[in-house]
Design a protein around this motif. Structure first.
Motif, PDB file in Angstrom:
ATOM      1  N   LEU A  66     -52.675   5.187  -0.083  1.00 41.78           N
ATOM      2  CA  LEU A  66     -53.971   4.877   0.281  1.00 41.78           C
ATOM      3  C   LEU A  66     -54.094   5.447   1.731  1.00 41.78           C
ATOM      4  N   ASN A  67     -53.751   6.514   2.104  1.00 43.14           N
ATOM      5  CA  ASN A  67     -53.898   7.036   3.531  1.00 43.14           C
ATOM      6  C   ASN A  67     -52.951   6.455   4.485  1.00 43.14           C
ATOM      7  N   VAL A  68     -52.268   5.586   4.426  1.00 43.92           N
ATOM      8  CA  VAL A  68     -51.081   4.914   5.071  1.00 43.92           C
ATOM      9  C   VAL A  68     -49.830   5.358   4.741  1.00 43.92           C
ATOM     10  N   MET A  69     -49.083   5.692   5.989  1.00 41.14           N
ATOM     11  CA  MET A  69     -47.789   6.127   5.712  1.00 41.14           C
ATOM     12  C   MET A  69     -46.738   4.875   5.550  1.00 41.14           C
ATOM     13  N   THR A  70     -45.914   4.963   4.487  1.00 38.08           N
ATOM     14  CA  THR A  70     -45.213   3.943   4.471  1.00 38.08           C
ATOM     15  C   THR A  70     -43.749   4.269   3.684  1.00 38.08           C
ATOM     16  N   TRP A  71     -42.752   3.228   3.913  1.00 37.62           N
ATOM     17  CA  TRP A  71     -41.687   3.488   3.214  1.00 37.62           C
ATOM     18  C   TRP A  71     -41.525   2.713   1.708  1.00 37.62           C
ATOM     19  N   LYS A  72     -41.155   3.775   0.755  1.00 40.45           N
ATOM     20  CA  LYS A  72     -41.085   3.272  -0.428  1.00 40.45           C
ATOM     21  C   LYS A  72     -39.583   2.904  -0.791  1.00 40.45           C
ATOM     22  N   LYS A  73     -39.034   1.847  -1.040  1.00 38.78           N
ATOM     23  CA  LYS A  73     -37.553   1.435  -1.351  1.00 38.78           C
ATOM     24  C   LYS A  73     -37.243   2.247  -2.860  1.00 38.78           C
ATOM     25  N   LEU A  74     -35.860   2.782  -2.630  1.00 41.94           N
ATOM     26  CA  LEU A  74     -35.502   3.529  -3.477  1.00 41.94           C
ATOM     27  C   LEU A  74     -34.472   2.877  -4.375  1.00 41.94           C
ATOM     28  N   ARG A  75     -33.537   2.144  -3.620  1.00 43.20           N
ATOM     29  CA  ARG A  75     -32.624   1.443  -4.290  1.00 43.20           C
ATOM     30  C   ARG A  75     -31.866   0.551  -3.149  1.00 43.20           C
ATOM     31  N   ASP A  76     -31.139  -0.545  -3.303  1.00 37.93           N
ATOM     32  CA  ASP A  76     -30.369  -1.369  -2.403  1.00 37.93           C
ATOM     33  C   ASP A  76     -29.324  -0.752  -2.041  1.00 37.93           C
ATOM     34  N   GLY A  77     -28.943  -0.972  -0.731  1.00 42.62           N
ATOM     35  CA  GLY A  77     -27.887  -0.251   0.204  1.00 42.62           C
ATOM     36  C   GLY A  77     -27.978   1.219   0.312  1.00 42.62           C
ATOM     37  N   CYS A  78     -27.139   1.660   0.984  1.00 44.00           N
ATOM     38  CA  CYS A  78     -27.091   3.147   1.677  1.00 44.00           C
ATOM     39  C   CYS A  78     -25.999   3.872   0.960  1.00 44.00           C
ATOM     40  N   PRO A  79     -25.881   5.014   0.627  1.00 46.16           N
ATOM     41  CA  PRO A  79     -24.883   6.089   0.269  1.00 46.16           C
ATOM     42  C   PRO A  79     -24.040   5.907   1.393  1.00 46.16           C
ATOM     43  N   THR A  80     -22.586   5.878   1.297  1.00 43.95           N
ATOM     44  CA  THR A  80     -21.574   5.862   2.178  1.00 43.95           C
ATOM     45  C   THR A  80     -20.778   7.048   1.644  1.00 43.95           C
ATOM     46  N   ALA A  81     -19.725   7.566   2.692  1.00 45.62           N
ATOM     47  CA  ALA A  81     -18.554   8.487   2.169  1.00 45.62           C
ATOM     48  C   ALA A  81     -17.479   7.783   2.695  1.00 45.62           C
ATOM     49  N   GLU A  82     -16.223   7.831   2.205  1.00 45.56           N
ATOM     50  CA  GLU A  82     -14.993   7.458   2.772  1.00 45.56           C
ATOM     51  C   GLU A  82     -14.012   8.260   2.470  1.00 45.56           C
ATOM     52  N   ILE A  83     -13.414   8.659   3.364  1.00 45.97           N
ATOM     53  CA  ILE A  83     -12.358   9.731   3.163  1.00 45.97           C
ATOM     54  C   ILE A  83     -10.886   8.919   3.608  1.00 45.97           C
ATOM     55  N   ALA A  84     -10.106   8.841   2.489  1.00 47.19           N
ATOM     56  CA  ALA A  84      -8.554   8.164   2.795  1.00 47.19           C
ATOM     57  C   ALA A  84      -7.728   9.057   3.520  1.00 47.19           C
ATOM     58  N   PRO A  85      -7.035   8.654   4.461  1.00 46.51           N
ATOM     59  CA  PRO A  85      -6.149   9.546   4.947  1.00 46.51           C
ATOM     60  C   PRO A  85      -4.795  10.051   4.275  1.00 46.51           C
ATOM     61  N   VAL A  86      -4.642  11.343   4.425  1.00 46.87           N
ATOM     62  CA  VAL A  86      -3.783  12.016   3.455  1.00 46.87           C
ATOM     63  C   VAL A  86      -2.295  11.727   4.170  1.00 46.87           C
ATOM     64  N   SER A  87      -1.426  11.393   3.382  1.00 41.81           N
ATOM     65  CA  SER A  87      -0.107  11.162   3.769  1.00 41.81           C
ATOM     66  C   SER A  87       0.863  12.650   3.400  1.00 41.81           C
ATOM     67  N   VAL A  88       1.452  13.315   4.418  1.00 47.84           N
ATOM     68  CA  VAL A  88       2.304  14.253   3.836  1.00 47.84           C
ATOM     69  C   VAL A  88       3.692  14.132   3.955  1.00 47.84           C
ATOM     70  N   PRO A  89       4.262  14.333   2.635  1.00 47.44           N
ATOM     71  CA  PRO A  89       5.803  14.029   2.623  1.00 47.44           C
ATOM     72  C   PRO A  89       6.665  14.502   3.540  1.00 47.44           C
ATOM     73  N   ALA A  90       7.584  13.872   4.104  1.00 45.12           N
ATOM     74  CA  ALA A  90       8.348  14.322   5.278  1.00 45.12           C
ATOM     75  C   ALA A  90       9.653  15.147   4.369  1.00 45.12           C
ATOM     76  N   TYR A  91       9.999  16.398   4.858  1.00 42.99           N
ATOM     77  CA  TYR A  91      11.317  17.091   4.251  1.00 42.99           C
ATOM     78  C   TYR A  91      12.412  16.957   4.922  1.00 42.99           C
TER      79      TYR A  91
END
Length: 91
Positions: A66-91
């Protein structure tokens, strides 16, 4: 377990990319129309952002209602990315 974490990161990345791609409209947005986040950041019509209000966060898209800018909720929470540390085997 590492494979599961990598798959989860890939799935979240693909989901976020799909949401952004789905929010692109056929016609360019009017540059005068924009939403503002609580931190003052400007978002163009159709852009998606993580909104945080009172300790709660959700994913929302900048829309016009109705001619007013607004935020429309899409879903609860926000996407996040998490990268686990990679362990390199010792020789």
């Amino acid at each position: 377990m590492k494979g599961l974490s990598i798959l989860r990161v890939l799935a979240l990345s693909a989901a976020a990319a799909a949401m952004v791609a789905g929010s692109v409209s056929a016609s360019p947005p009017d540059r005068r129309c924009a939403c503002r986040n609580r931190d003052g950041a400007r978002y163009e019509l159709g852009q998606v952002a993580c909104i945080r209000v009172g300790g709660t966060s959700y994913l929302a898209r900048c829309e016009m209602n109705l001619n007013v800018m607004t935020w429309k909720k899409l879903r609860d929470g926000c996407p996040t990315a998490e990268i686990a540390p990679v362990s390199v085997p010792a020789y």
